[in-house]
Design an enzyme around this catalytic site. Structure first.
Site, short mmCIF file in Angstrom:
data_model
loop_
_atom_site.label_atom_id
_atom_site.label_comp_id
_atom_site.label_asym_id
_atom_site.label_seq_id
_atom_site.Cartn_x
_atom_site.Cartn_y
_atom_site.Cartn_z
N SER A 1 25.13 41.09 34.15
CA SER A 1 26.35 40.60 35.12
C SER A 1 25.96 39.57 35.22
O SER A 1 27.27 39.10 36.28
CB SER A 1 26.51 42.36 35.69
OG SER A 1 25.69 42.71 35.87
N CYS B 1 40.87 48.89 29.37
CA CYS B 1 41.19 48.82 27.67
C CYS B 1 41.11 47.06 27.69
O CYS B 1 41.17 46.47 28.46
CB CYS B 1 42.02 49.69 26.61
SG CYS B 1 43.77 49.23 28.01
N CYS C 1 40.20 52.60 43.13
CA CYS C 1 41.21 51.62 42.40
C CYS C 1 41.92 52.88 41.53
O CYS C 1 41.90 53.53 41.03
CB CYS C 1 40.48 50.68 41.54
SG CYS C 1 41.72 49.71 40.34
#
Length: 449
Positions: free
Chosen positions: A286, A10, A383
């Site tokens: 990207s 977020c 992660c």
């Protein structure tokens, strides 16, 4: 790469100023890249009021709903996750110990479940299933005893482990917190008021006096003044993927330009793994900055060989086939590709399925050769600090060699940037690279509960 995507949890924004609601709305728009599936704003007008919903910022606050939120201070949140009920969209209002807080959180707690069970055993009732609520309960519990925001957050740092940059509305105050390791970014700006944002690029429309919130720092804004203390200390470990992929290129995080870090990744990649090619192209958006660095260092011209369709929105009903998905999002420029040896640069490979289809697309457009260069090391580990990396068995580099990946994606050659090259490009070794190396920061797993 955004096809097989790793997702950031977020973005958060807060304002203590005139027109704080409107400025928070604009700030969330500038952070929309950090989360497109939910948004919310909480204001203080003598009490806490919150409006939130599923969708983009512009969708949640359409029809004049933003004008009904008048107050100061204000916090806001953008979220990526499509799972969960509306009660789990942030900011989250939490009441316990006779106090109420609204909280917006970027990150993930590593000891969420044991800490939640600890508080449940003491009679606390949780209203959501997200870890953000645990941070709020911990803070309110300690504040009820200590009656001081800084001392309460010092206790929170001892108790709550993982990655968290946090904004809270509490009794008319705006509180900003960054965990002692500094996993997730948080910036602080001062001008005609005080502002906080996951990235400084969202602050520049309001102020020029901008700095990072330091790891372990707590800032309390009340009565028009900001007070700051460092109350938590640990070895710093900034998330490496903020520099590789997540942050906007125009952001500066921990004093490091994201644009120049990515550009230098391309330079280092060209030095480590040169390719014989006629043209360098990027996977947009990207891979673009790293591709420019690769082209400059290698002397191979950079050209736009893949065009991104920017009008496929979040609600577009995508077809089931992976190849047609890629072709809807990307289109080759045949005049650039046909008959040429292509050096294709991107930021990362996750599962490998998207890259495989891009390589095929380039060959179908007439490429003589396709040499893939990735401006980060192979992702081999999950992660636990707030990035939605797939499970290890879904990560192609966790179970295939580089030669095997090259064959899987159909490239003529494949090379990744080394870990040392990545450190040189970013300019610091104070990085969390657990997803690349498997070495997880100790503080995040040093549970006290």
């Amino acid at each position: 790469m955004r096809g097989e995507i790793m997702k950031e949890k977020c973005g958060i924004f807060g304002a203590y100023s005139q027109d704080a609601t409107k400025k928070t709305y604009y700030g969330l728009m500038a952070l929309q890249h950090r989360g497109q599936e939910g948004a919310g704003i909480s204001v203080w007008d003598g009490d806490i009021r919150t409006v939130k919903g599923h969708g983009l910022v512009s969708e949640v606050f359409k029809g004049g709903s933003i004008r009904r939120l008048n107050g100061n201070p204000v916090i806001g949140h953008v979220r990526y996750s499509t799972s969960g009920s509306l009660s789990e969209v942030q900011p989250l209002e939490v009441e316990c110990c006779g106090y109420k807080v609204s909280i917006a959180h970027n990150g993930t707690l590593t000891n969420f479940l044991p800490l939640r069970r600890f508080y449940e055993s003491r009679g606390f009732k949780f209203r959501s299933s997200i870890d953000t609520e645990v941070i709020a309960v911990s803070f309110l519990n300690h504040y009820s005893e200590l009656k001081d925001e800084f001392e309460a957050m010092s206790r929170v740092f001892e108790e709550v482990k993982g990655a968290y940059s946090v904004l809270m509305l509490f009794n008319g105050k705006l509180i900003a917190v960054r965990d002692p390791v500094g996993f997730r970014p948080l910036s602080f700006g001062a001008g005609d008021g005080y502002y906080f944002s996951s990235e400084d690029s969202a602050l520049r429309m309001f102020c020029t006096n901008i700095r990072d919130v330091s790891p372990g720092e707590v800032i309390v804004v009340k009565d028009g003044e900001a007070e700051s203390k460092i109350v938590g200390r640990s070895e710093h470990a900034y998330c490496v993927f903020e520099y590789i992929y997540f942050a906007r290129p125009d952001s500066i995080i921990n004093g490091i330009s994201v644009y120049w870090a990515r550009y230098r990744m391309g330079v280092e990649l060209a030095r480590e793994s040169p390719a014989e090619g006629d043209v360098v192209i990027a996977v947009p958006d990207s891979g673009r900055t790293a591709a420019l660095g690769f082209a400059h260092e290698s002397g191979i011209p950079y050209m736009e060989g893949l065009i991104k369709n920017r009008y496929i929105g979040r609600t577009f009903i995508m077809p089931s086939g992976r190849e047609i998905k890629v072709r809807l999002k990307l289109s080759p420029v045949k005049e650039v590709i046909k008959g040429r040896r292509i050096v294709l640069v991107d930021d990362s490979i996750v599962r490998g399925t998207t890259m495989k289809n891009i390589v095929k697309m380039l060959r179908d457009a007439g490429a003589r050769e396709v040499h893939v260069r990735i401006a980060s090391p192979p992702i081999r580990y999950p992660c636990y600090m707030g990035i939605d990396i797939p499970t290890r068995h879904e990560l192609i580099a966790a179970w295939k060699s580089i030669e095997e990946i090259k064959k899987e994606i159909g490239a003529d050659s494949l090379a990744y940037l080394s870990v040392e090259g990545l450190k040189r490009a970013i300019g610091t070794d104070k990085l969390c690279m657990a997803c690349l190396t498997g070495n997880y920061p100790e503080w995040a797993f040093d549970f006290k509960v």
